[in-house]
Design a protein around this motif. Structure first.
Motif, PDB file in Angstrom:
ATOM      1  N   ASN A  93       0.810  -1.223   0.000  1.00  0.00           N
ATOM      2  CA  ASN A  93       0.000   0.000   0.000  1.00  0.00           C
ATOM      3  C   ASN A  93       0.840   1.268   0.000  1.00  0.00           C
ATOM      4  O   ASN A  93       0.480   2.271   0.614  1.00  0.00           O
ATOM      5  CB  ASN A  93      -0.994  -0.009   1.165  1.00  0.00           C
ATOM      6  N   VAL A  94       1.955   1.213  -0.701  1.00  0.00           N
ATOM      7  CA  VAL A  94       2.886   2.350  -0.747  1.00  0.00           C
ATOM      8  C   VAL A  94       2.189   3.609  -1.249  1.00  0.00           C
ATOM      9  O   VAL A  94       2.403   4.699  -0.711  1.00  0.00           O
ATOM     10  CB  VAL A  94       4.115   2.009  -1.627  1.00  0.00           C
ATOM     11  N   ASP A  95       1.339   3.473  -2.255  1.00  0.00           N
ATOM     12  CA  ASP A  95       0.631   4.643  -2.793  1.00  0.00           C
ATOM     13  C   ASP A  95      -0.163   5.354  -1.699  1.00  0.00           C
ATOM     14  O   ASP A  95      -0.165   6.589  -1.621  1.00  0.00           O
ATOM     15  CB  ASP A  95      -0.281   4.252  -3.950  1.00  0.00           C
ATOM     16  N   LEU A  96      -0.798   4.584  -0.841  1.00  0.00           N
ATOM     17  CA  LEU A  96      -1.607   5.190   0.222  1.00  0.00           C
ATOM     18  C   LEU A  96      -0.743   5.744   1.354  1.00  0.00           C
ATOM     19  O   LEU A  96      -1.052   6.802   1.911  1.00  0.00           O
ATOM     20  CB  LEU A  96      -2.616   4.180   0.762  1.00  0.00           C
ATOM     21  N   TRP A  97       0.337   5.056   1.708  1.00  0.00           N
ATOM     22  CA  TRP A  97       1.215   5.581   2.757  1.00  0.00           C
ATOM     23  C   TRP A  97       1.859   6.902   2.310  1.00  0.00           C
ATOM     24  O   TRP A  97       1.984   7.834   3.110  1.00  0.00           O
ATOM     25  CB  TRP A  97       2.284   4.564   3.155  1.00  0.00           C
ATOM     26  N   ILE A  98       2.224   7.003   1.047  1.00  0.00           N
ATOM     27  CA  ILE A  98       2.788   8.261   0.536  1.00  0.00           C
ATOM     28  C   ILE A  98       1.723   9.361   0.580  1.00  0.00           C
ATOM     29  O   ILE A  98       1.998  10.487   1.006  1.00  0.00           O
ATOM     30  CB  ILE A  98       3.350   8.070  -0.891  1.00  0.00           C
ATOM     31  N   ARG A  99       0.524   9.030   0.167  1.00  0.00           N
ATOM     32  CA  ARG A  99      -0.579  10.002   0.226  1.00  0.00           C
ATOM     33  C   ARG A  99      -0.841  10.427   1.673  1.00  0.00           C
ATOM     34  O   ARG A  99      -1.084  11.594   1.958  1.00  0.00           O
ATOM     35  CB  ARG A  99      -1.821   9.368  -0.406  1.00  0.00           C
TER      36      ARG A  99
END
Length: 164
Positions: free
Chosen positions: A102-108
């Protein structure tokens, strides 16, 4: 730094039937001491419980447009609370989220995290906490909507895994 602004409570929950499967999240926002209340929910056709838990927190925080607010986020997800309270998220970021999901969400999440004064409060799920139970029911209902959104990042990652 202490700020004497009103406190905002954000209650969140996420769910997925089948994990992965159809999922949803729900958010209840209130400004303590005022009549302001906001309820948000969305459903997705194919996702995971952890993605929905994290997306609920993100969307809730994104709804707070005024910077440097005092916010308490209530969640039953240790997947969210532990990385923040134990500062694992900083290590993950330094390692470019190596082998993390879930890298996309952690970055967001990190894009909005420092914009406010945020405390995360873990609450045990299904223990008669009114707002947590409300968000739990609403997130499950959102996952059953007829017009579910597409979690493009997750679905693309799953397609890529099947190809490899």
């Amino acid at each position: 730094m202490i700020s004497y602004k009103k406190t905002i409570h954000i209650y969140t929950d996420g769910s997925s039937k089948g994990n992965p499967g159809p999922g949803g999240y729900a958010i209840f926002i209130e400004i303590v001491g005022t009549p302001y209340k906001k309820i948000i929910s969305e459903g997705f056709r194919y996702t995971t419980n952890n993605r929905m838990e994290l997306l609920a927190v993100i969307v809730g925080l994104e709804k707070i447009t005024k910077k440097k607010q005092n916010i308490i986020v209530f969640t039953d997800s240790k997947y969210i609370v532990n990385p923040i309270q134990n500062n694992w998220i900083s290590k993950w970021k330094k390692n470019n989220f190596y082998k993390k999901k879930n890298v996309d969400l952690w970055i967001r999440f990190l894009e909005i995290f420092d914009k406010h004064f945020i405390i995360f409060q873990w609450i045990k799920s299904h223990k008669n906490h009114y707002f947590n139970d409300f968000c739990d029911r609403l997130s499950g209902k959102a996952s059953k909507n007829k017009n579910l959104k597409i979690d493009y990042v997750y679905e693309k990652e799953q397609q890529n895994l099947k190809k490899s």
